[in-house]
Design a protein around this motif. Sequence first.
Motif, PDB file in Angstrom:
ATOM      1  N   ASN A 113      -8.282  22.802   7.179  1.00 29.41           N
ATOM      2  CA  ASN A 113      -9.114  22.670   8.089  1.00 29.41           C
ATOM      3  C   ASN A 113      -9.831  21.545   8.055  1.00 29.41           C
ATOM      4  O   ASN A 113     -10.505  20.895   9.164  1.00 29.41           O
ATOM      5  N   PHE A 114     -10.119  21.033   6.755  1.00 30.01           N
ATOM      6  CA  PHE A 114     -10.973  19.798   6.455  1.00 30.01           C
ATOM      7  C   PHE A 114     -10.240  18.538   5.979  1.00 30.01           C
ATOM      8  O   PHE A 114     -10.716  17.275   6.391  1.00 30.01           O
ATOM      9  N   VAL A 115      -9.341  18.767   5.304  1.00 30.95           N
ATOM     10  CA  VAL A 115      -8.464  17.611   4.686  1.00 30.95           C
ATOM     11  C   VAL A 115      -6.816  18.250   4.298  1.00 30.95           C
ATOM     12  O   VAL A 115      -6.523  19.029   4.091  1.00 30.95           O
ATOM     13  N   THR A 116      -5.919  17.467   4.974  1.00 33.23           N
ATOM     14  CA  THR A 116      -4.564  17.694   4.734  1.00 33.23           C
ATOM     15  C   THR A 116      -3.729  16.389   4.443  1.00 33.23           C
ATOM     16  O   THR A 116      -4.236  15.232   5.005  1.00 33.23           O
ATOM     17  N   PRO A 117      -2.632  16.830   3.892  1.00 32.68           N
ATOM     18  CA  PRO A 117      -2.095  17.905   3.093  1.00 32.68           C
ATOM     19  C   PRO A 117      -2.773  18.249   1.936  1.00 32.68           C
ATOM     20  O   PRO A 117      -2.611  19.381   1.431  1.00 32.68           O
ATOM     21  N   GLU A 118      -3.574  17.106   1.307  1.00 28.97           N
ATOM     22  CA  GLU A 118      -4.249  17.402   0.017  1.00 28.97           C
ATOM     23  C   GLU A 118      -5.523  16.695   0.072  1.00 28.97           C
ATOM     24  O   GLU A 118      -5.610  15.672   0.626  1.00 28.97           O
ATOM     25  N   ALA A 119      -6.543  16.997  -0.983  1.00 22.77           N
ATOM     26  CA  ALA A 119      -7.862  16.273  -0.997  1.00 22.77           C
ATOM     27  C   ALA A 119      -7.410  14.906  -1.583  1.00 22.77           C
ATOM     28  O   ALA A 119      -6.436  14.418  -2.183  1.00 22.77           O
ATOM     29  N   PHE A 120      -8.428  13.943  -1.137  1.00 21.49           N
ATOM     30  CA  PHE A 120      -8.459  12.421  -1.592  1.00 21.49           C
ATOM     31  C   PHE A 120      -8.045  12.367  -3.042  1.00 21.49           C
ATOM     32  O   PHE A 120      -7.428  11.656  -3.517  1.00 21.49           O
ATOM     33  N   SER A 144      -3.861  11.299   2.775  1.00 19.30           N
ATOM     34  CA  SER A 144      -4.861  12.523   3.141  1.00 19.30           C
ATOM     35  C   SER A 144      -5.375  12.099   4.244  1.00 19.30           C
ATOM     36  O   SER A 144      -6.088  11.153   4.455  1.00 19.30           O
ATOM     37  N   LEU A 145      -5.485  13.274   5.039  1.00 21.86           N
ATOM     38  CA  LEU A 145      -5.969  12.968   6.437  1.00 21.86           C
ATOM     39  C   LEU A 145      -7.374  13.819   6.693  1.00 21.86           C
ATOM     40  O   LEU A 145      -7.247  15.149   6.571  1.00 21.86           O
ATOM     41  N   ALA A 193       1.063  -1.327   0.050  1.00 25.87           N
ATOM     42  CA  ALA A 193      -0.044   0.155  -0.096  1.00 25.87           C
ATOM     43  C   ALA A 193       1.002   1.175  -0.049  1.00 25.87           C
ATOM     44  O   ALA A 193       1.891   1.204   0.640  1.00 25.87           O
ATOM     45  N   ARG A 194       0.378   2.231  -0.676  1.00 27.19           N
ATOM     46  CA  ARG A 194       1.230   3.644  -0.815  1.00 27.19           C
ATOM     47  C   ARG A 194       0.321   4.730  -0.650  1.00 27.19           C
ATOM     48  O   ARG A 194       0.827   5.685  -0.127  1.00 27.19           O
ATOM     49  N   LYS A 195      -0.955   4.705  -1.008  1.00 24.11           N
ATOM     50  CA  LYS A 195      -1.884   5.780  -0.963  1.00 24.11           C
ATOM     51  C   LYS A 195      -2.968   5.520  -0.099  1.00 24.11           C
ATOM     52  O   LYS A 195      -3.855   4.713  -0.049  1.00 24.11           O
ATOM     53  N   PHE A 196      -2.802   6.413   1.138  1.00 24.28           N
ATOM     54  CA  PHE A 196      -3.724   6.239   2.455  1.00 24.28           C
ATOM     55  C   PHE A 196      -4.750   7.458   2.477  1.00 24.28           C
ATOM     56  O   PHE A 196      -4.488   8.642   2.504  1.00 24.28           O
ATOM     57  N   GLY A 197      -6.104   7.282   2.454  1.00 21.28           N
ATOM     58  CA  GLY A 197      -7.134   8.015   2.721  1.00 21.28           C
ATOM     59  C   GLY A 197      -7.707   7.934   4.038  1.00 21.28           C
ATOM     60  O   GLY A 197      -8.296   6.825   4.157  1.00 21.28           O
ATOM     61  N   ILE A 198      -7.476   8.487   4.902  1.00 20.86           N
ATOM     62  CA  ILE A 198      -7.654   8.333   6.584  1.00 20.86           C
ATOM     63  C   ILE A 198      -8.717   9.185   6.880  1.00 20.86           C
ATOM     64  O   ILE A 198      -8.427  10.509   6.907  1.00 20.86           O
ATOM     65  N   LEU A 199      -9.630   8.767   7.852  1.00 18.70           N
ATOM     66  CA  LEU A 199     -10.907   9.555   8.302  1.00 18.70           C
ATOM     67  C   LEU A 199     -10.407   9.726   9.781  1.00 18.70           C
ATOM     68  O   LEU A 199     -10.213   8.687  10.549  1.00 18.70           O
ATOM     69  N   SER A 200     -10.147  10.934  10.462  1.00 22.65           N
ATOM     70  CA  SER A 200      -9.930  10.915  11.826  1.00 22.65           C
ATOM     71  C   SER A 200     -10.995  10.628  12.497  1.00 22.65           C
ATOM     72  O   SER A 200     -12.405  10.222  12.104  1.00 22.65           O
ATOM     73  N   ILE A 201     -11.248  10.892  14.029  1.00 20.95           N
ATOM     74  CA  ILE A 201     -12.185  10.554  14.818  1.00 20.95           C
ATOM     75  C   ILE A 201     -13.068  11.885  14.946  1.00 20.95           C
ATOM     76  O   ILE A 201     -12.473  12.734  15.409  1.00 20.95           O
TER      77      ILE A 201
END
Length: 584
Positions: free
Chosen positions: A168-175, A91-92, A34-42
């Motif tokens: 403020n919503f997604v960092t460092p860049e959008a999914f 992307s977080l 895996a190399r590209k991770f789209g992660i949703l915080s709590i």
Amino acid sequence: MTYIFNKSTTPELFIASLTDGIAVHLKNLYDLGARKFGILSIPPLGCCPIARSVSHGGCDDDTNKLASAFYTSFEFRLQNLSSTLEGFKYSLGNTYNMTMNIINNPRGFKNVTSACCGTEGPSGLSDCKEGVDLCPNRDDYLFWDAFHPSQKASILAAHVLVFSQDQNFVTPEAFITSSSSRPVSLTKWPNTFNVLRYSNQSKHIQLLRILKASISTNNFSIISQTYQIYMAMTLITQNPVLIVIYIAIIGVLTITKKGVASQTTGPIFIFGDSTVDVGTNNHIKNCSARADHPYYGIDYPGGVATGRFSNGLNSADGIVQLLGGYDLSPLPFLALVNDSSNFTGDILHGVNFASGGAGLLKETGEIFYGQVISMEEQIQQFATVQGNITASLGGSEAGLLLKDSMYIISVGSNDIMEYLFSHLVPPEVLIANLTAIYAIHLKNLYNLGARKFGILSIPEIGCCPMARSFTPTGDCSEEANNLAVASYASLESLLKNMSSTLEGFNDPFSVFKDVKSACCVDNTRKGFNNCSEGVDLCTNRDDYLFWDLFHPTQKAAILAAHELVSSEDPYLVTPINFGSLRKA
């Protein structure tokens, strides 16, 4: 949530342990390829209905502090992984901020505290199951059950995660940027449009990232600054003889490709709505937006009602005449399809795809006019044309021809006019959606070979006779005009951002005696009424700015076309006029 009930360690140790554990999982996935991770915080769990039910109705601060602390710790850990693991991209999504933004500014939701599905009782909130309380309008609720968001809230969050540029919503860049190797597919358009319609993030819905991620930085440039031409209402009030002509109200954006190895000029392709339609809708059986009957065309050669929404020629005709090589606009695509004896030869001279009543949104026009050809469908028709040209000329020659062709677009007014009857979303959301969808259309035309774009923005439609008929005093509709101005400002902002990555992309006054009324209209009726045989018809059509309730007269259209093609005034057309663009 489990920690809240047992608190077996200190909050600081709990957050550190949680962060370490997730980092191990990510490393294991990395080791598996895996190399590209789209992660949703709590999210702010302390504000979900189950937490509120045990906290006397308010958010539980202890729970929310843990969620916020986790985000800070986890973001730092992701930055470390990205710097130490080759190819690790992430992307977080800050679902904490997203949710709190809605709770604090609940536009689009009437209830941001309770569950839609569940019964509140002495022992707390019940599970969502058959027989419990169910809200009647689920789209009014932020939360579906005791823990989870509603479908509407989930779609909103997904859209922000994929497209937002707000860190403020997604960092460092959008999914979408992290996954830039996957451009938007044509087959996905309908889903994209549906998501956009429901979005509630007014400033964060931009498709710039799609464009930045998938267009070579050496191919194409776009203007860095554009201007809106506003109707000189003070002049109209003080001296009705002087007015800035109708389509000079619109700002004009011209986009050009540099360095095309061709000494010839390619054909012209036209997209949009009734302002440049030359008969497309004549060929649509279930369309009521038609101009193929008197008194339309009364000043056209032979007095023929061709389907142009004018007393004669329209802006498409005027522009192509002045650009050279054309007496009139290219024929409609559907006309060429219906008479396909020389389809391949005809399309080499250009095609008009514009359809009266169409808009940027796929569904625009359907309620009022039945079937129209949306911008999405017009571009799909152009894909057919592009395929035929490629098959006829070969890939290399066709590519050069298409790059040297010109693409004129006039669309967006119908989207705003229909919005004024519905107000389904806040105005800023509408404008952001229209700008984002425009970006999709430009990107898809680019992928089909387009490089030279002449774009006409939305005029001050609040001053057309139809809009005036709905105001008590007959004055311009301020709401409609504000939307037109905002749409231009939003498009300008998008294009300024695009200019950093897309390289290669330029008042008149006239004498009208009537700048408010329609020349062809039934004056005994208010609101919607068509220009048709038997209604009131002005005696001198050249005295009028407006032909019918929406469209300019032939004189106004030709005057506007002259300025678009020839003007050196950057207030009217920038960075170069259409004539210079044609020769570029």
